[in-house]
Design an enzyme around this catalytic site. Structure first.
Site, PDB file in Angstrom:
ATOM      1  N   ASP A 101       0.586  -1.490   0.033  1.00 24.74           N
ATOM      2  CA  ASP A 101       0.390   0.126  -0.027  1.00 24.74           C
ATOM      3  C   ASP A 101       0.773   0.927  -0.018  1.00 24.74           C
ATOM      4  OD1 ASP A 101      -2.683   1.194   0.704  1.00 24.74           O
ATOM      5  OD2 ASP A 101      -2.820  -0.761   1.222  1.00 24.74           O
ATOM      6  N   ASP A 208      -3.084   4.512  -2.241  1.00 24.03           N
ATOM      7  CA  ASP A 208      -4.143   5.227  -1.276  1.00 24.03           C
ATOM      8  C   ASP A 208      -4.467   6.698  -1.975  1.00 24.03           C
ATOM      9  OD1 ASP A 208      -5.334   4.182   1.453  1.00 24.03           O
ATOM     10  OD2 ASP A 208      -4.485   6.726   2.132  1.00 24.03           O
ATOM     11  N   GLU A 266      -6.351   4.011  -5.619  1.00 21.43           N
ATOM     12  CA  GLU A 266      -8.126   4.264  -5.202  1.00 21.43           C
ATOM     13  C   GLU A 266      -8.972   5.709  -5.467  1.00 21.43           C
ATOM     14  OE1 GLU A 266     -10.170   3.686  -0.375  1.00 21.43           O
ATOM     15  OE2 GLU A 266      -7.986   5.427  -1.230  1.00 21.43           O
ATOM     16  N   HIS A 341     -10.834  -3.178   3.099  1.00 18.96           N
ATOM     17  CA  HIS A 341     -10.536  -3.158   4.483  1.00 18.96           C
ATOM     18  C   HIS A 341     -11.729  -2.493   4.537  1.00 18.96           C
ATOM     19  CE1 HIS A 341      -8.207  -0.612   2.495  1.00 18.96           C
ATOM     20  NE2 HIS A 341      -7.377   0.263   3.842  1.00 18.96           N
ATOM     21  N   ASP A 342     -12.514  -1.918   3.955  1.00 21.25           N
ATOM     22  CA  ASP A 342     -12.579  -0.824   4.457  1.00 21.25           C
ATOM     23  C   ASP A 342     -14.541  -1.113   4.078  1.00 21.25           C
ATOM     24  OD1 ASP A 342     -10.226   0.945   4.495  1.00 21.25           O
ATOM     25  OD2 ASP A 342     -10.423   1.805   2.568  1.00 21.25           O
TER      26      ASP A 342
HETATM   27  C1  GLC Z   1      -8.562   4.718   2.624  1.00 23.52           C
HETATM   28  C2  GLC Z   1      -7.781   3.209   3.025  1.00 23.52           C
HETATM   29  C3  GLC Z   1      -8.562   3.595   4.689  1.00 23.52           C
HETATM   30  C4  GLC Z   1      -7.803   4.788   4.848  1.00 23.52           C
HETATM   31  C5  GLC Z   1      -7.866   6.489   4.305  1.00 23.52           C
HETATM   32  C6  GLC Z   1      -6.609   7.332   5.116  1.00 23.52           C
HETATM   33  O1  GLC Z   1      -9.622   4.881   2.324  1.00 23.52           O
HETATM   34  O2  GLC Z   1      -8.325   2.178   2.554  1.00 23.52           O
HETATM   35  O3  GLC Z   1      -8.323   2.820   4.777  1.00 23.52           O
HETATM   36  O4  GLC Z   1      -8.958   5.299   6.530  1.00 23.52           O
HETATM   37  O5  GLC Z   1      -7.586   6.150   3.052  1.00 23.52           O
HETATM   38  O6  GLC Z   1      -5.398   6.788   4.901  1.00 23.52           O
END
Ligand code: GLC
Ligand code: CA
Length: 574
Positions: A101, A208, A266, A341-342
């Site tokens: 990540d 991310d 993402e 994971h979210d």
């Molecule tokens: C992304 C991650 C998440 C995190 C956020 C801030 O959305 O997937 O888990 O809280 O970024 O880094």
């Protein structure tokens, strides 16, 4: 039809690991890198080609490691850089790749860069983060530079007493945003967060919040869409800013292009297909692919995610269809995923997690996912059909900063019992914690995740005695073995499933989802029943030909022409 180039990261199946919750090797209650290493063969046996490890960097863990205090070190309870090197080697020696990540929109407030930045206004690293003076209202009260709401509730601006300025944080106040406008900051990010690991053999990154690095420099107020509070949702103002594509091209040219990597970004808050294509055009060399979030945002609330509204099947079909088809005729590539994971677990969100239906549901979703075009991502536990935490867990059993902060913010606003009950119901469906419960390995205490006497860092799902790896290993009809079979089917017919063109049928139907995948002369039809009743499904005229059953999720259980409850099938059409 597009001729898609065959590259390892297109045909590969990715398996996402959340280090805290995968496997604890030393019985301290927390997952760790040696724990992952002990399960590499399990991952390989699933048919996985690429392992993605969520943040394992050093961190004070305010956001489960997405708040990094040192990119070049591993969080000590998880292990060491040497352990990571061993994991990379363990994957490579089995023919698998490993990606990490990359969290570079922000660091932890404990990162040395931020410590320096906040030490004084004239520190050379002051400008590595985003500092702004206060504003004052008519009453002369100090106000933040804008009314933006952070993802974890409250303002995006945190007042710093020491230097008498605010700093920007789109997430928690312990996650200050890096200033990408400064070339020295970008260079440090490339060296510390990327080169350090690429040199150690990692094969790329899940990136991310990839569309938030450029947010302009003027910070205008967001329009008021949630009256009654000062802080307003502002993603439209800080996502996809003016220099976004320039930054990504630079990252690619200066770093990624030197290695054989894959990147998946993402990409929240980007509903427009043309806009998404700008990030992933192969010729433009920014990102290889992205996660567009419509599928996991189904049913979320308008003012806040945890004001759940629900959705109907045609909406799911529409978003799947949209993000399957949008690359056709382009040189871009897509992803297929429904968990991470979210998110809440897909069985609980989209089908039924009742004991009599959950295995059928998990297999049907597996069949659907394995038939979709793009790189396939599977999240740990999805392969055994893990489900959400039971509905009777109180808020105290949830750990995630996003859920807890929102729940408390509604309380502080004076939200009544009904309002809080609605938030709770939303968290039961969407809460990020559901995906973070310990992986269920067997039926020993704490699901075989940890040997610690008083259990893991996070409560174990009550369902672990019925849903676990050991139980499923030896059952040929288990969810786990069905996933293995489906990944095999996907790879055997990769033209049509991984690279084929998508077309949905009978899109208004509330119960069944029917779609075709075609590639040249090859044609497959996928039929899915999203209800607990037997259902007929249409056989679209235009597909013609002879239908031959390739695989079914309830094969040998139902055996009728109609689809049974939560049954899916794939037919080849000749
Ligand atoms: C992304 C991650 C998440 C995190 C956020 C801030 O959305 O997937 O888990 O809280 O970024 O880094
Ligand atoms: Ca441990």
């Amino acid at each position: 039809m597009t001729v898609t180039e065959r590259i390892w990261w297109k045909d590969g199946v990715v398996y996402q690991i959340y280090p805290a919750s995968f496997k604890d090797s030393n019985n301290d209650g927390l997952g760790d890198i040696p724990g992952i290493i002990s399960k590499v063969d399990y991952i390989k046996n699933l048919g996985v080609d690429i392992v993605w490890v969520s943040p394992m960097y050093d961190s004070p863990q305010h956001d489960m490691g997405y708040d990094i205090s040192n990119y070049e070190a591993v969080y000590p309870p998880y292990g060491t850089v040497a352990d990571m090197e061993e994991l990379i080697q363990a994957c490579h020696s089995r023919g698998m790749k490993l990606i990490l990540d990359l969290v570079v929109n922000h660091t932890s407030d404990e990162h040395a860069w931020f410590q320096e930045s906040r030490s004084s206004k004239d520190n050379p690293k002051r400008d590595w983060y985003i500092w702004r003076p206060a504003k004052y209202n008519e009453k002369g009260e100090r106000m933040p530079p804008s009314n933006w709401r952070s993802f974890f509730s409250g303002s995006t601006w945190q007042w710093d007493e020491h230097t008498q300025e605010y700093y920007l944080h789109l997430f928690a106040k312990q996650q200050p945003d890096l200033n990408w406008e400064n070339p020295a900051t970008r260079e440090a990010i490339y060296q510390s967060a990327m080169e350090f690991w690429l040199k150690r053999g990692v094969d790329g990154f899940r990136i991310d919040t990839v569309n938030m690095y450029s947010k302009g420099t003027s910070f205008p107020d967001a329009p008021i869409t949630d009256p009654g509070v000062f802080e307003q949702p502002a993603p439209g103002l800080f996502c996809n800013g003016p220099r976004m594509h320039e930054f990504l091209r630079e990252m690619n040219q200066k770093v990624l292009s030197k290695y054989d990597t894959m990147t998946v970004g993402e990409l929240p808050h980007t509903p427009d297909t043309a806009h998404v294509l700008r990030y992933i055009g192969a010729g433009d060399k920014q990102l290889d692919m992205v996660f567009q979030f419509d599928i996991v945002d189904l049913g979320i609330g308008k003012t806040h995610k945890y004001e759940y509204e629900g959705y109907q099947l045609p909406e799911l079909k529409e978003v799947v269809s949209k993000w399957q088809s949008f690359i056709e005729g382009s040189d871009g590539w897509t992803t297929a995923f429904c968990e991470n994971h979210d998110q809440g677990r897909s069985v609980s969100r989209h089908t039924s997690d009742l004991p009599q239906y959950r295995e059928r549901s998990a297999k049907m979703l597996a069949l659907m996912m394995c038939a979709l075009t793009g790189t396939l991502f599977v999240y740990q536990g999805q392969e055994i059909g893990m489900i959400n935490a039971p509905k009777d867990w109180p808020i105290e059993d949830y750990k995630d900063i996003e859920s807890i902060n929102y729940y408390n913010s509604v309380k502080e606003r004076g939200g009544d019992e009904q309002a809080l009950a609605h938030v709770m119901k939303s968290i039961q469906i969407l809460g990020r914690d559901h995906a973070r419960l310990p992986m269920q390995w067997d039926d020993s205490p704490y699901a075989g995740f940890t040997g610690k006497k008083d259990g893991a860092w996070m409560r174990t799902n009550d369902s672990y005695k019925e849903i676990n790896v050991a139980k499923q290993e030896n059952d040929p009809k288990s969810v786990l073995n069905f996933w293995r079979k489906m990944i095999g089917v996907r790879k055997e017919y990769k033209d049509v499933f991984i690279h084929g063109a998508f077309k949905g049928y009978d899109v208004e139907n509330l119960d069944t989802f029917v779609f075709a995948k075609t590639h040249g002369k090859d044609k497959a039809v996928v039929v899915l029943n999203f209800t607990d009743k037997e259902k007929d499904f249409p056989r679209p005229q235009e597909l013609g030909g002879k239908w031959e059953l390739l695989v079914g999720s309830a094969e040998g259980i139902d055996g009728t022409e109609k689809l049974g409850a939560y049954e899916g099938r794939i037919y080849l059409v000749n």
